[in-house]
Structures are given as C-alpha cells and as structure tokens.
Design an enzyme around this catalytic site. Structure first.
Site, PDB file in Angstrom:
ATOM      1  N   LYS A 115      -0.738  76.141  63.446  1.00  0.00           N
ATOM      2  CA  LYS A 115      -1.147  76.002  64.617  1.00  0.00           C
ATOM      3  C   LYS A 115      -0.190  74.762  64.705  1.00  0.00           C
ATOM      4  O   LYS A 115       0.826  74.436  64.995  1.00  0.00           O
ATOM      5  CB  LYS A 115      -2.264  75.613  65.606  1.00  0.00           C
ATOM      6  CG  LYS A 115      -1.720  75.715  67.335  1.00  0.00           C
ATOM      7  CD  LYS A 115      -1.777  73.709  67.130  1.00  0.00           C
ATOM      8  CE  LYS A 115      -1.416  74.029  68.715  1.00  0.00           C
ATOM      9  NZ  LYS A 115      -1.572  72.311  68.745  1.00  0.00           N
ATOM     10  N   ASP A 133      -1.997  78.709  69.589  1.00  0.00           N
ATOM     11  CA  ASP A 133      -3.490  78.005  69.287  1.00  0.00           C
ATOM     12  C   ASP A 133      -4.367  79.426  70.228  1.00  0.00           C
ATOM     13  O   ASP A 133      -3.613  80.628  70.432  1.00  0.00           O
ATOM     14  CB  ASP A 133      -3.380  77.235  70.373  1.00  0.00           C
ATOM     15  CG  ASP A 133      -3.046  76.764  71.676  1.00  0.00           C
ATOM     16  OD1 ASP A 133      -2.415  77.976  72.657  1.00  0.00           O
ATOM     17  OD2 ASP A 133      -1.639  76.199  71.696  1.00  0.00           O
TER      18      ASP A 133
END
Length: 208
Positions: A115, A133
């Site tokens: 991420k 995410d």
DNA sequence: AAAACGGGGGC
DNA sequence: GCCCCAGTTTT
C-alpha cells in the site's frame, strides 16, 4: 461501463485532495506516518517532522528520540520513528538521496508494504499503480468490482477491471467514501450516491 | 492466522 | 469511557 460511472460519481462528490503530485520523499514519509492513523493527525505530525528534517540526509542524522517526540501523536511512534530514520539512512546511503521508483526496491524499506509503495509510485512519481488499503479492498468487493480475499489480490484484479485513468484516484476516493458512507460496519446505504450501482447491496443482507 | 504496535478523535 | 483508525512486521 459501470465502473466508469462509479468513479465519475465519486469524483463529483469528492473533489481532488492533497495527494496530486508531490516530492517522493515526503510522500513516502507521510504515508508511513499515516498507517493506521487519521489524516488530520498525520498531517500535523508530518508538518512538524518536515519543518525540522526535510531531506533524507537530515532525517538520517536525526535523533530517534527527537523523531519520536515530533510524531508521537500518530501513535505507533516507537515503531515508526526508528523505521523513518532507517528509511532515510538507506535512501541517503544506498540510493544517492533519491527515493526508488520501483515496487521491489521500495519493499526493501522498513515499514513499507504494498500500500505504501504504491502510494509513492502514484503520488510521488505519477506512475500507474493502485494503492489498495482496507477501504479499497472492502469497497471494491462490496460493489462487486472484484471478489478477493487479500488486498494484493484486489490490486491485481483491479488492474484488469479498472481503466488506467482511474488508478490514481481510486484510493483517495474510496477512502473518503469509506469513511463517511461505505463504512466497515453499518454503512449508510441510505445516503449512498452509487447505491444503484452496488452489486453487494443486492447480494447480501449485511447492509443497512 | 493472529498478535502487537498506540495516541487521538468521534460518539 | 469505549471503540476504531490511509498497515506492516513478527510470532
């Protein structure tokens, strides 16, 4: 295409924010600070940190105790502070002060997972990448864009399902959408601007 | 697969 | 006062 309609409607509701194009080092440090931390808190801490240590060289030479003090409010500071210093040291020592612009090298940095690395690629370097995410993962599945178990799987599937023009926007759009409408529990489907495009709303009873 | 890391903000 | 949060690393 329904995914285009989803993105267009979300763009209309959530105009572009701060993450357009920025210095890769600041994007990297800010994103690590933001892990499991709300943006308002992250922004305050990042501001304080960069005011004193604005470059990899400066941060690499900083006292960990001082970094801890500056970023205390984001939480996890005893873990994050030494990681930030080590990230700065590696960039300063091994990469001539330049943040690496590829996934594999970014993943070598402590505290940097997919991420965070993807945020650096997209927001720091303007490359085509998708930062997945928990919000992007959850909502992509709820909407029916993908059917996946892990965020990495979501990232891979979205690369096929989502036209490239939307890649750089999906993270911020879905994070905002996920924070005030499509929440993890008790989503506010009654206020949802894309309820008619949501596959999950029809398939399950777990939505309000 | 699950735990650990954490102060701050929302309710 | 309780619960959750723009993840990643370690067990």
């Amino acid at each position: 295409m329904t995914v285009d309609m989803i993105m267009e409607r979300l763009k209309k509701r959530y105009p572009p924010g701060k993450f357009e194009s920025n210095d890769p080092f600041r994007v990297l440090i800010s994103t690590v600070l933001s892990q499991r931390t709300r943006d308002e808190v992250t922004d305050r801490a990042a501001e304080k940190l960069f005011a004193r240590y604005g470059t990899p060289g400066a941060l690499a030479d900083a006292d960990v105790d001082d970094i801890e003090e500056l970023i205390r409010e984001v939480g996890f500071y005893r873990v994050k502070a030494p990681r930030l210093k080590e990230i700065a040291r590696i960039i300063d020592n091994d990469f001539q002060g330049r943040v690496p612009a590829d996934m594999d090298t970014l993943l070598l940095l402590p505290g940097v997972g997919r991420k965070t690395a993807n945020c650096v690629l997209v927001y720091g370097f303007g490359l085509d990448a998708i930062a997945v995410d928990t919000h992007v993962h959850r909502i992509s599945n709820r909407l029916g864009l993908v059917s996946t178990k892990t965020p990495e799987e979501t990232e891979i599937k979205l690369r096929s399902a989502l036209p490239k023009e939307h890649w750089r926007h999906i993270n911020e759009l879905l994070v905002r959408f996920g924070r005030d409408i499509c929440r993890p529990i008790s989503p506010k489907c009654g206020l949802c601007p894309i309820i008619d495009l949501c596959q999950g709303r029809r398939d399950t009873k777990t939505f309000v």
